[in-house]
Design a protein around this motif. Structure first.
Motif, PDB file in Angstrom:
ATOM      1  N   LEU A   1       0.842  -1.210   0.000  1.00 25.31           N
ATOM      2  CA  LEU A   1       0.000   0.000   0.000  1.00 25.31           C
ATOM      3  C   LEU A   1       0.871   1.251   0.000  1.00 25.31           C
ATOM      4  N   GLY A   2       1.939   1.198   0.806  1.00 23.93           N
ATOM      5  CA  GLY A   2       2.846   2.337   0.866  1.00 23.93           C
ATOM      6  C   GLY A   2       3.649   2.505  -0.408  1.00 23.93           C
ATOM      7  N   TYR A   3       4.232   1.391  -0.825  1.00 25.96           N
ATOM      8  CA  TYR A   3       5.085   1.396  -2.011  1.00 25.96           C
ATOM      9  C   TYR A   3       4.313   1.819  -3.256  1.00 25.96           C
TER      10      TYR A   3
ATOM     11  N   SER B   1       0.460   7.127   1.580  1.00 25.63           N
ATOM     12  CA  SER B   1       1.416   6.059   1.245  1.00 25.63           C
ATOM     13  C   SER B   1       2.587   6.055   2.213  1.00 25.63           C
ATOM     14  N   TRP B   2       3.046   7.242   2.555  1.00 27.18           N
ATOM     15  CA  TRP B   2       4.179   7.393   3.477  1.00 27.18           C
ATOM     16  C   TRP B   2       3.856   6.766   4.824  1.00 27.18           C
ATOM     17  N   THR B   3       2.607   6.954   5.289  1.00 31.82           N
ATOM     18  CA  THR B   3       2.184   6.375   6.565  1.00 31.82           C
ATOM     19  C   THR B   3       2.226   4.857   6.504  1.00 31.82           C
ATOM     20  N   PHE B   4       1.629   4.300   5.458  1.00 33.61           N
ATOM     21  CA  PHE B   4       1.607   2.838   5.346  1.00 33.61           C
ATOM     22  C   PHE B   4       3.020   2.275   5.188  1.00 33.61           C
TER      23      PHE B   4
ATOM     24  N   ARG C   1      -1.772  14.702  -0.313  1.00 30.99           N
ATOM     25  CA  ARG C   1      -2.636  13.784   0.448  1.00 30.99           C
ATOM     26  C   ARG C   1      -2.262  12.328   0.199  1.00 30.99           C
ATOM     27  N   TRP C   2      -2.052  11.993  -1.078  1.00 34.34           N
ATOM     28  CA  TRP C   2      -1.737  10.598  -1.392  1.00 34.34           C
ATOM     29  C   TRP C   2      -0.330  10.239  -0.937  1.00 34.34           C
ATOM     30  N   THR C   3       0.567  11.196  -0.943  1.00 32.28           N
ATOM     31  CA  THR C   3       1.919  10.912  -0.445  1.00 32.28           C
ATOM     32  C   THR C   3       1.857  10.625   1.047  1.00 32.28           C
ATOM     33  N   LEU C   4       1.081  11.428   1.760  1.00 37.53           N
ATOM     34  CA  LEU C   4       0.943  11.242   3.205  1.00 37.53           C
ATOM     35  C   LEU C   4       0.361   9.862   3.512  1.00 37.53           C
TER      36      LEU C   4
END
Lengths: 119, 666
Positions: free
Chosen positions: B176-178, B212-215, B207-210
């Motif tokens: 999900l993150g990658y 993905s970055w979280t996951f 928003r989408w970076t945040l």
């Protein structure tokens, strides 16, 4: 049984393919070909100004709050608030000609110097 | 079953190909309906990928060994939970999961931002479609999960290292993150291709970076915990190239999340931000290449396969395409805004970006150099922990310090006087902590002492920011302290969510330093009744017991653990023998001593027939702070990600002001 094992996947595959094709094709027959928003150069320039205005107003709020928390000294605040207000006023002036002429004067957006600056 | 799965997978490729071609044509010619159809094709591709993945899971549940992939990664003895997770236990299934996540997050991004995609950034759909088509091509043409064979009576079973509860959650979160990082890349490149470099792509990308970055961050920590509890070498992160492959894009995404704020506030770093996004996405592809191609020998990587060349070609296409788009749009990206002062919030972000990117590129070099050496000179070289630990200190320590200084600096510029006033309390606290640590004997490691002092400074800076902000809100009219605090956070979730994430990184740093610099351990050969001691702990070997189950035999050594003579209970450590897989795996025993904030880890390295055991004991101080940091990080991310009604209203107002339409960013 063997027939079901062979035929069922084929039927399922066909059903999935048809459903997908119908969904893909649906906008081609149902939606209208509306003109795109913000396509003209003039609108793009206006968007740039609106963003610049919002950026300047946000910077003013930020400065006010940083001043309140002690991050910005009184002297730094006095030095910075003027240019920021001028920048906001300039962008507001640049946006002015496009404002609707029939708006009552009282309903117009306040200039930054009058705006209630809160974080 | 194989026919349906393969046919649906082929349909996915067709749909994504259509999304690419029709979407590109629609973007060039301004055909709104055709673009909408391309978006629908992408969404349909997701639905079909769900069917393909579901079919493969069903084949696992039914033990359909006529499918080679099922036979190679499962057995009749495998517990159901692992059977379900077997989808991603091998190369072909992992690629299918990759495609599933890619089409899933891509479809969500296209649907949630439909108006933005259709009206402003029409190239988003074809770019996502093109990337999706590549990832659909691989399982269709190179590594099919639906390849068939004559069904054997039983499968070969699952890799024993994967038979662990973390296996069920770590890979999906990691993907999900990658894979989620594809979405901000698509928005950024679409903005360049569409020549719409205003703030709208930034909001959507951020928003989408945040997300993905979280996951990705949580997945990296879960992977570390998995390694710590299962592999049995006493550590949690070995600077393995595949582990680094996940960390590199996370570092680049961290840099982007900081620098994008400078773009939003000051309209600066616009070229840098698109470069960062392209770098982040390219790093995810490079990481995928490392894991999938089998070019490196790692506990995480899959066997040698033919997909390496395909990935290298795709990385080359992405890098060349991104470079071309960025260079060709330089004229509209460049702005006249300049840095006003080297002592300002934006300058701190710039320094942090340079350090983060330098660290990511250093890691990239560490992963790439052995490959280049092997390919060009035929010489096998291994770059190990000393290289990475050196650069972790070089880049990590200044980053820790910057994490403290940055929040205390004002935007634009800070005079020396206001800067001195802002840092006074955190500095005092840090010096006090440093002095206390020297007194407590922590000065044996200078990097460790510096890291702890900087950590104290950073955590104090976060606290000071919360306290001063809450006080200011109270002065502005909030009646209670709780109300002022809530108002403070809700008015600027990104900032204060970010500060919570800073606190998480500080906890992480304390845990990493404590467990790697101040740890202790030893190995001894024990007969039943004998004991060994480490760091005040003593383990007495009581004997072994054997438990049998359908999938494996569990041999456990039983040890009575005590601290300075006081019993802390029985700890078990041993080995599992997986019958079908014919594989022995460690089962370590961990006792967490919350009072002394350390773990005692027991590893039964070797059990001999005479009943003796080679026992390794490791005492890891503060290691549990690493896992607690994961929770704090998640809280901070959720706060920062929480939908911001003010931002929504602002975007809506802008849209109305520009052309009288509803907002194009949801």
């Amino acid at each position: 049984m063997m027939v079901a094992l062979i035929v069922l996947p084929v039927i399922l595959t066909a059903a999935v393919t048809i459903a997908a094709m119908l969904y893909v094709a649906s906008p081609l027959v149902r939606e209208s070909e509306l003109p795109r928003a913000s396509s003209a150069d003039g609108l793009a320039r206006r968007l740039e100004l609106v963003e610049e205005r919002d950026r300047a107003l946000a910077a003013l709020k930020e400065l006010e709050f940083d001043h309140r928390t002690g991050k910005v000294s009184d002297r730094d605040y006095r030095e910075q608030v003027g240019p920021l207000r001028r920048r906001a006023a300039e962008t507001l002036r640049a946006l002015e000609p496009a404002a609707k002429p029939d708006r009552p004067a009282g309903s117009r957006r306040a200039t930054p110097s009058r705006a209630k600056v809160r974080s | 079953m194989a026919f349906f799965g393969q046919a649906v997978l082929l349909l996915v490729l067709g749909l994504l190909g259509y999304a690419t071609v029709a979407g590109s044509y629609a973007a060039v010619r301004g055909r709104r309906r055709l673009l909408s159809s391309a978006v629908n094709a992408f969404v349909s591709a997701f639905a079909c990928t769900v069917l393909a993945a579901g079919t493969l899971v069903l084949a696992f549940v039914r033990n359909d060994f006529a499918l080679s992939y099922v036979a190679n990664h499962s057995s009749r003895q495998l517990p159901l939970a692992y059977t379900l997770a077997a989808l991603w236990s091998g190369q072909e299934g992992s690629l299918l999961l990759w495609l599933l996540v890619l089409t899933g997050v891509g479809a969500a991004a296209l649907l949630l931002n439909r108006r933005l995609v259709i009206d402003v950034l029409p190239w988003t759909a074809p770019i996502l479609g093109g990337i999706g088509a590549y990832f659909a091509f691989i399982p269709n043409a190179v590594a099919s999960p639906f390849a068939t064979q004559t069904a054997p009576p039983n499968g070969l079973g699952m890799n024993a290292s994967l038979q662990n509860p973390y296996m069920m959650i770590h890979p999906p979160l990691l993907y999900l993150g990658y894979v989620g990082l594809t979405v901000p890349f698509a928005f950024a490149m679409a903005a360049l291709a569409s020549r719409r470099v205003d703030e709208r792509w930034v909001v959507a990308s951020r928003r989408w970076t945040l997300f993905s970055w979280t996951f990705l961050g949580v997945a990296i920590l879960l992977g570390a915990k998995w390694a710590y509890e299962s592999i049995g070498w006493g550590g949690y992160y070995a600077w393995d190239p595949v582990e680094n492959a996940a960390l590199m894009p996370w570092l680049a995404a961290t840099a982007f999340l900081h620098s994008v704020m400078v773009q939003e506030k000051k309209k600066m770093l616009r070229v840098w931000n698109v470069v960062l996004i392209a770098l982040t996405f390219s790093l995810t592809l490079f990481g995928t290449f490392l894991t999938r191609s089998g070019v490196i020998n790692s506990i995480h990587s899959f066997s040698q396969s033919s997909i390496g060349g395909w990935f290298l070609a795709f990385i080359a296409v992405v890098a060349a395409g991104s470079a071309f788009l960025i260079i060709s749009r330089l004229s509209i990206l460049r702005t006249s805004t300049r840095l006003e002062s080297l002592a300002s919030r934006e300058a701190a972000f710039l320094y942090n970006n340079l350090l983060l990117v330098a660290f990511a590129l250093t890691m990239l070099w560490g992963a790439a150099f052995p490959l280049l050496s092997q390919a060009l000179r035929g010489v096998s070289i291994s770059i190990g922990p000393p290289y990475y630990n050196f650069f972790l200190r070089i880049f990590g320590l200044p980053l820790l310090l910057l994490m403290g200084i940055g929040p205390l600096l004002a935007w634009r510029r800070a005079s020396l006087r206001s800067l001195a006033r802002a840092v006074s309390w955190p500095l005092l606290f840090a010096l006090l902590v440093g002095a206390m640590l020297v007194r407590a004997g922590a000065g044996s490691s200078l990097p460790g002492l510096v890291a702890y002092t900087f950590s104290a400074f950073a955590i104090a800076a976060v606290l000071v920011e919360f306290v001063r902000g809450t006080r200011a809100r109270k002065e502005l009219g909030d009646t209670t302290w709780a109300g002022a605090f809530t108002s403070l956070v809700s008015r600027n979730r990104r900032r204060y969510g970010g500060y919570v994430s800073h606190a998480a990184v500080v906890l992480l740093a304390i845990g990493v330093v404590g467990s790697s610099v101040y740890n202790s351990g030893r190995t001894a050969h024990l007969q039943p009744g004998q004991a060994m001691s480490v760091g005040g702990y003593s383990a007495t070997y009581l004997g072994t017991k054997l438990t049998r189950s359908a999938s494996h035999d569990a041999l456990r050594g039983q040890f009575e653990l005590s601290y300075r003579g006081k019993s802390m209970g029985i700890v078990e450590a041993g080995k599992n023998h997986y019958k079908v897989e014919q594989f022995f795996a460690n089962a370590v025993g961990i006792h967490t001593d919350w009072l002394r904030a350390e773990d005692v880890m027991l590893i039964g390295d070797q059990f001999d027939k005479d009943g003796s055991v080679f026992l390794k004991i490791a005492v890891n101080p503060l290691i549990d702070l690493i896992w607690i940091a994961g929770l704090v990080f998640l809280i901070g991310s959720v706060v920062a990600m929480w939908p911001d009604a003010r931002e929504k209203r602002q975007l809506a107002r802008r849209a109305l002001e520009i052309d009288g339409r509803r907002p194009v960013v949801a």
